[in-house]
Design an enzyme around this catalytic site. Sequence first.
Site, short mmCIF file in Angstrom:
data_model
loop_
_atom_site.label_atom_id
_atom_site.label_comp_id
_atom_site.label_asym_id
_atom_site.label_seq_id
_atom_site.Cartn_x
_atom_site.Cartn_y
_atom_site.Cartn_z
N ARG A 88 3.61 -45.89 42.84
CA ARG A 88 3.03 -44.61 42.02
C ARG A 88 3.45 -44.59 40.90
NH1 ARG A 88 3.75 -40.32 45.84
NH2 ARG A 88 3.33 -38.05 44.16
N ARG A 127 -0.74 -25.01 49.80
CA ARG A 127 -0.48 -26.12 50.32
C ARG A 127 0.79 -25.89 51.93
NH1 ARG A 127 -0.06 -32.50 49.69
NH2 ARG A 127 2.33 -31.58 47.78
N ARG A 171 5.14 -32.52 37.61
CA ARG A 171 4.41 -33.30 38.48
C ARG A 171 2.89 -34.15 37.93
NH1 ARG A 171 4.65 -31.14 44.16
NH2 ARG A 171 3.67 -32.57 44.91
#
Length: 214
Positions: A88, A127, A171
Amino acid sequence: MKVIMLGAPGAGKGTQAKKLAAKYDIPHISTGDIFRANIKNGTELGMKAKVYMDQGLLVPDELVVDLVVDRFKNPDCEKGYVLDGFPRTIPQAQALDTALEKNGDAVEYAIDVDVPDSSIIKRMSGRRACVGCGATYHLVTIPPKKEGICDTCGAELILREDDKPETVEKRLNVYHEQTQPLINYYNTKGILKSVDGTQDMDVIFNEINNIVES
Ligand code: ADP
Ligand code: ADP
Ligand code: ZN
């Protein structure tokens, strides 16, 4: 087969990684899942990681890299793996390359699941994750057969704490700053493949299959 899934949070990396891993009978290695399991079990690593995850920040590289490299020693990794959510950051990608090079190995494909930020917010609010097995659903696009209940294991489905809109925005910023540069990193290495992640889940999976079979 050694594959990396790239993409923003909520782009559908996990959904595709699970399908690909199942088809090729190789492990799906999700660092997010590993951290969540550690949090659930109250380990020291879990407690450290939670502080960052709750704020939508990345867990420091030094807590992530050894964890993944150790995981490769497991015999189930012999035929390869699908990495989801790792690397990441550029330092993580470099550490991965170095670890693989020691065995004369390398990543074969870095698959970028491309979804614009405007769609991400919708994806994340819908989600739902299973507390039992980690399976992922979506209230609108990929609903479970029975509301609030996992098709696979029957456990409860929840909205992840870090999927609430305030944290999602954070994020996304972190993604653009720290993770998106990996697209160029793997492009330079000649192994980047992109798929349009706004398409139907099965259409995307077909495209990914064509990439790894070519
Ligand atoms: P998503 O599925 O939305 O992309 P993940 O489940 O992969 O999210 O990750 C959840 C959180 O776990 C991240 O926001 C981050 O705090 C932490 N995390 C997971 N993988 C890594 C990593 N490779 N490096 C640093 N932090 C990570
Ligand atoms: P990531 O691992 O990249 O964070 P997920 O695979 O968890 O993303 O997917 C994010 C959300 O979007 C989940 O609710 C999932 O069910 C849903 N989703 C995944 N792929 C698609 C798709 N192609 N179309 C619509 N919704 C999708
Ligand atoms: Zn389940």
